[in-house]
Design a protein around this motif. Structure first.
Motif, mmCIF file in Angstrom:
data_model
loop_
_atom_site.group_PDB
_atom_site.id
_atom_site.type_symbol
_atom_site.label_atom_id
_atom_site.label_comp_id
_atom_site.label_asym_id
_atom_site.label_seq_id
_atom_site.Cartn_x
_atom_site.Cartn_y
_atom_site.Cartn_z
ATOM 1 N N GLY A 52 -47.504 -60.773 77.079
ATOM 2 C CA GLY A 52 -48.268 -62.002 76.597
ATOM 3 C C GLY A 52 -49.869 -61.614 76.806
ATOM 4 N N CYS A 53 -50.634 -62.135 75.616
ATOM 5 C CA CYS A 53 -52.076 -61.847 75.546
ATOM 6 C C CYS A 53 -52.861 -62.633 76.883
ATOM 7 C CB CYS A 53 -52.571 -62.169 74.415
ATOM 8 S SG CYS A 53 -51.707 -61.096 72.892
ATOM 9 N N VAL A 54 -53.916 -62.092 77.145
ATOM 10 C CA VAL A 54 -54.763 -62.786 78.019
ATOM 11 C C VAL A 54 -56.373 -63.047 77.235
ATOM 12 C CG1 VAL A 54 -55.994 -62.578 80.338
ATOM 13 C CG2 VAL A 54 -53.624 -61.786 79.967
ATOM 14 N N ASP A 55 -56.573 -64.329 77.276
ATOM 15 C CA ASP A 55 -57.940 -64.571 76.385
ATOM 16 C C ASP A 55 -58.975 -64.971 77.486
ATOM 17 O OD1 ASP A 55 -59.809 -65.271 74.909
ATOM 18 O OD2 ASP A 55 -58.905 -66.725 73.683
ATOM 19 N N LEU A 56 -59.876 -64.166 77.621
ATOM 20 C CA LEU A 56 -60.914 -64.166 78.701
ATOM 21 C C LEU A 56 -62.023 -65.233 78.382
ATOM 22 C CD1 LEU A 56 -61.749 -60.792 80.511
ATOM 23 C CD2 LEU A 56 -60.756 -62.911 81.448
ATOM 24 N N HIS A 57 -61.750 -65.849 77.064
ATOM 25 C CA HIS A 57 -63.236 -66.667 76.693
ATOM 26 C C HIS A 57 -62.539 -67.592 75.911
ATOM 27 C CE1 HIS A 57 -67.340 -66.205 74.753
ATOM 28 N NE2 HIS A 57 -67.187 -67.478 75.270
ATOM 29 N N THR A 58 -62.330 -68.957 76.284
ATOM 30 C CA THR A 58 -61.908 -70.239 75.638
ATOM 31 C C THR A 58 -63.045 -71.276 76.379
ATOM 32 O OG1 THR A 58 -60.432 -70.959 77.276
ATOM 33 C CG2 THR A 58 -59.669 -69.436 75.631
ATOM 34 N N HIS A 59 -62.955 -72.301 75.556
ATOM 35 C CA HIS A 59 -63.811 -73.534 76.087
ATOM 36 C C HIS A 59 -62.732 -74.737 75.964
ATOM 37 C CE1 HIS A 59 -67.722 -71.717 76.229
ATOM 38 N NE2 HIS A 59 -67.068 -70.721 75.052
ATOM 39 N N LEU A 60 -61.930 -74.872 76.903
ATOM 40 C CA LEU A 60 -60.790 -75.940 76.811
ATOM 41 C C LEU A 60 -61.046 -77.071 77.590
ATOM 42 C CD1 LEU A 60 -57.602 -73.715 76.647
ATOM 43 C CD2 LEU A 60 -58.847 -74.375 74.618
ATOM 44 N N ALA A 61 -61.798 -76.796 78.623
ATOM 45 C CA ALA A 61 -62.129 -77.641 79.774
ATOM 46 C C ALA A 61 -63.390 -78.942 79.208
ATOM 47 C CB ALA A 61 -62.612 -77.007 80.982
ATOM 48 N N SER A 62 -63.119 -79.905 79.775
ATOM 49 C CA SER A 62 -64.105 -80.865 79.463
ATOM 50 C C SER A 62 -65.448 -80.909 80.359
ATOM 51 C CB SER A 62 -63.446 -82.313 79.622
ATOM 52 O OG SER A 62 -63.362 -82.491 80.964
ATOM 53 N N THR A 63 -66.357 -81.568 79.847
ATOM 54 C CA THR A 63 -67.652 -81.593 80.786
ATOM 55 C C THR A 63 -67.808 -83.388 81.014
ATOM 56 O OG1 THR A 63 -69.421 -82.281 79.015
ATOM 57 C CG2 THR A 63 -68.612 -79.906 79.517
ATOM 58 N N PRO A 64 -68.540 -83.783 81.681
ATOM 59 C CA PRO A 64 -68.812 -85.018 82.079
ATOM 60 C C PRO A 64 -69.093 -86.051 80.636
ATOM 61 C CG PRO A 64 -70.006 -83.863 83.774
ATOM 62 C CD PRO A 64 -69.623 -82.974 82.629
ATOM 63 N N THR A 65 -69.701 -85.092 79.579
ATOM 64 C CA THR A 65 -70.017 -85.894 78.391
ATOM 65 C C THR A 65 -69.414 -85.349 77.337
ATOM 66 O OG1 THR A 65 -71.804 -84.176 78.441
ATOM 67 C CG2 THR A 65 -72.332 -86.115 79.230
ATOM 68 N N PHE A 66 -68.372 -84.583 77.266
ATOM 69 C CA PHE A 66 -67.755 -84.035 76.211
ATOM 70 C C PHE A 66 -66.537 -83.509 76.393
ATOM 71 C CE2 PHE A 66 -66.705 -79.801 73.905
ATOM 72 C CZ PHE A 66 -67.095 -80.368 72.618
ATOM 73 N N THR A 67 -65.304 -84.005 75.615
ATOM 74 C CA THR A 67 -64.137 -83.427 75.735
ATOM 75 C C THR A 67 -63.697 -82.471 74.392
ATOM 76 O OG1 THR A 67 -63.155 -85.192 77.058
ATOM 77 C CG2 THR A 67 -61.630 -83.924 75.780
ATOM 78 N N ARG A 364 -57.091 -56.813 83.762
ATOM 79 C CA ARG A 364 -57.726 -56.239 85.127
ATOM 80 C C ARG A 364 -59.287 -56.981 85.184
ATOM 81 N NH1 ARG A 364 -55.967 -50.991 85.902
ATOM 82 N NH2 ARG A 364 -54.461 -50.327 84.256
ATOM 83 N N ILE A 365 -59.939 -56.971 84.192
ATOM 84 C CA ILE A 365 -61.434 -57.660 84.403
ATOM 85 C C ILE A 365 -61.254 -58.966 84.994
ATOM 86 C CG2 ILE A 365 -63.301 -58.338 83.111
ATOM 87 C CD1 ILE A 365 -62.522 -56.345 80.866
ATOM 88 N N ALA A 366 -60.178 -59.883 84.502
ATOM 89 C CA ALA A 366 -60.068 -61.113 85.155
ATOM 90 C C ALA A 366 -59.466 -60.873 86.631
ATOM 91 C CB ALA A 366 -59.090 -62.086 84.484
ATOM 92 N N GLY A 367 -59.229 -59.906 87.226
ATOM 93 C CA GLY A 367 -58.667 -59.699 88.468
ATOM 94 C C GLY A 367 -57.234 -60.265 88.509
ATOM 95 N N MET A 368 -56.184 -60.168 87.330
ATOM 96 C CA MET A 368 -54.948 -60.783 87.638
ATOM 97 C C MET A 368 -53.811 -59.446 87.142
ATOM 98 S SD MET A 368 -55.487 -63.787 84.760
ATOM 99 C CE MET A 368 -56.579 -64.855 85.076
ATOM 100 N N TYR A 369 -54.458 -58.456 87.327
ATOM 101 C CA TYR A 369 -53.555 -57.083 86.787
ATOM 102 C C TYR A 369 -53.096 -56.780 88.551
ATOM 103 C CZ TYR A 369 -51.986 -52.621 85.119
ATOM 104 O OH TYR A 369 -51.265 -51.412 84.829
ATOM 105 N N PRO A 370 -51.603 -56.260 88.276
ATOM 106 C CA PRO A 370 -50.823 -56.254 87.214
ATOM 107 C C PRO A 370 -49.814 -57.365 87.019
ATOM 108 C CG PRO A 370 -49.770 -54.965 89.271
ATOM 109 C CD PRO A 370 -51.244 -55.648 89.618
ATOM 110 N N ARG A 371 -50.330 -58.571 87.648
ATOM 111 C CA ARG A 371 -49.254 -59.745 87.649
ATOM 112 C C ARG A 371 -49.322 -59.948 86.228
ATOM 113 N NH1 ARG A 371 -50.438 -65.522 90.591
ATOM 114 N NH2 ARG A 371 -48.768 -66.769 88.985
ATOM 115 N N LYS A 372 -50.563 -59.937 85.518
ATOM 116 C CA LYS A 372 -50.386 -60.375 84.157
ATOM 117 C C LYS A 372 -51.029 -59.085 83.248
ATOM 118 C CE LYS A 372 -49.950 -64.911 84.683
ATOM 119 N NZ LYS A 372 -48.828 -65.377 84.126
#
Ligand code: ZN
Length: 450
Positions: A52-67, A364-372
């Motif tokens: 399964g792929c690991v995407d290190l760069h997404t913007h899914l979370a909200s901010t106080p002024t933006f969803t 690896r870069i995310a510190g999730m290897y080898p679990r992911k």
């Protein structure tokens, strides 16, 4: 009896590709080879079985002024349909606190269909914020992000340097948006002053030299502080040369983004060019060639999507000057199939390298290897059964993002995920989403070992 057997596929492991079965017990991979009968079986003959792929760069979370249009629920529905089983979302420092940003991300992530983690965008590198970093690491939050393109970076260079030092001491990776603020601001001002405010001028407002200058400065900062930095969405031949040079001197990782593999600035001659606005802009064909070569030869470590779509109406709104068009596009669902179709099938990348840049290296870069990020005994059973011969034409209407257009609308691709497992459970199969919101779980990140 084992819980689930995936039988007869070509399994992609760090040791190579081979015809093998995969056994899954509970949430983990329990064997690879010839495995006995399973309570459930998936016939993978003629299919590829990849992590399964690991995407290190997404913007899914909200901010106080933006969803975002694609919040955790919509974005991860697209992710799992495309074979991305772990997403790392940006969250913003909130009321001065890094932790408060993460707490918001955790609330939003409760609707996730994929496993998730965070980078915290640091907008105020205060002493109090720096002091939060060791505690965040203890709780599995090992990523920060800095926008060099922001005026704040220029105003507070010394504080950002201290931030990188604190990150280095704690073992956090610092993602960096490397475009030079002063060059972009000056170019934008000149274009505005002469009335050249249309979207066709967007590429000229953010030239390659702004990217190169910022990459060089980021490398210097990494060398001076011993921080591990992750340069996001690199787009140009010259910036990749600076990355290559930087890797000799400091702990530097490089990411590109699908846009820079498939499209050029010719897109900006179209009347609807705003649909492809992202930062940095699309570059020349020669840059596209350089990005492919850097992905193949290891100069680039990962492909991250920077997924943040906006509707056609928002992108094409009348009267927006080039610098006010909301940046970003949809990419989570097409990340894997397009890289397979354009990369592996066209012999620009090996299958092993595809698994490396989309799964193993980001884990690896995310510190999730080898679990992911890897198909190995004991790893989470995040598995894509991929049909290498499936033919699809990309149409937003068929995809799971909430966005009403896709940047690759009309592209013909060969190869598409057939079944996607998240921790041993089917999340997506043959066009149907099986995972429910809330199925995804937070993945604690460890300090980077490098
Ligand atoms: Zn981004």
């Amino acid at each position: 009896m084992i819980d689930l057997a995936i039988r007869g596929g070509t399994v992609v492991t760090p040791e190579g590709e081979r015809r093998a079965d995969l056994a899954i017990d509970g949430e983990r991979i329990s064997a690879i080879g010839n495995v006995g009968a399973g309570s459930r079986e998936i016939d993978a003959r003629g299919k590829l079985v990849i992590p399964g792929c690991v995407d290190l760069h997404t913007h899914l979370a909200s901010t106080p002024t933006f969803t975002p249009l694609d919040d955790f629920e919509h974005g991860t529905r697209a992710a799992v349909a495309g074979g991305v089983t772990t997403v790392v979302s940006m969250v913003y420092q909130e009321d001065g606190s890094l932790r408060r940003g993460i707490e918001r991300g955790m609330r939003d992530g409760a609707r996730s269909l994929a496993d998730f983690a965070f980078h915290v965008i640091v907008t105020d590198p205060s002493e109090a914020a720096r002091a939060e970093i060791p505690g965040l690491l203890r709780d599995g939050h090992a990523g920060l992000k800095v926008f060099m393109v922001s005026p704040r970076f220029v105003e507070r260079r010394d504080d950002y340097r201290l931030l990188l030092r604190a990150a280095a001491e704690a073992g956090a990776v610092v993602a960096i948006h490397a475009e030079d603020h002063e060059i972009v601001a000056a170019r934008t001002a000149v274009l505005h002053a002469s009335g050249r405010t249309g979207v066709e001028h967007f590429p000229d407002s953010r030239p390659v030299e702004a990217e190169v200058k910022a990459v060089a400065e980021a490398v210097q900062l990494a060398a001076a502080t011993n921080a591990a930095i992750y340069l996001v969405h690199l787009s140009s031949r010259a910036a990749l040369a600076a990355l290559r040079e930087g890797k000799r001197r400091a702990r530097v990782f490089g990411e590109t983004r699908p846009l820079y593999l498939y499209l050029t600035r010719a897109q900006f001659e179209r009347p609807d060019a705003a649909l492809w606005v992202g930062q940095p802009p699309l570059r020349d064909a020669d840059d596209v060639d350089a990005v492919w070569a850097a992905l193949a030869d290891g100069t680039l470590d990962t492909v991250g999507t920077d997924h943040i779509p906006h509707t056609r109406a928002a992108k094409l709104a009348v009267g927006l000057t080039f610098d006010k068009i909301p940046p970003g596009v949809s990419n989570l669902e097409t990340l894997l199939p397009m890289l397979y179709s354009e990369g592996v099938r066209k012999r620009r990348l090996t299958l092993a390298r595809l698994a490396e840049v989309l799964a193993t290296a980001p884990a690896r870069i995310a510190g999730m290897y080898p679990r992911k990020g890897v198909l190995a005994v004991g790893s989470d059973a995040d598995v894509v059964v991929f049909d290498p011969d499936a033919r699809r034409t990309i149409r937003a209407a068929d995809l799971h993002s909430a966005c009403d257009y896709d940047p690759y609308e009309g592209w013909d691709v060969t190869g598409w995920p057939e079944v996607v497992l998240l921790r041993g459970e089917v999340a997506f199969e043959r066009g149907t989403t099986r995972a429910q919101p809330g199925r995804g779980r937070f993945v604690p990140r460890s300090a980077l070992k490098w």
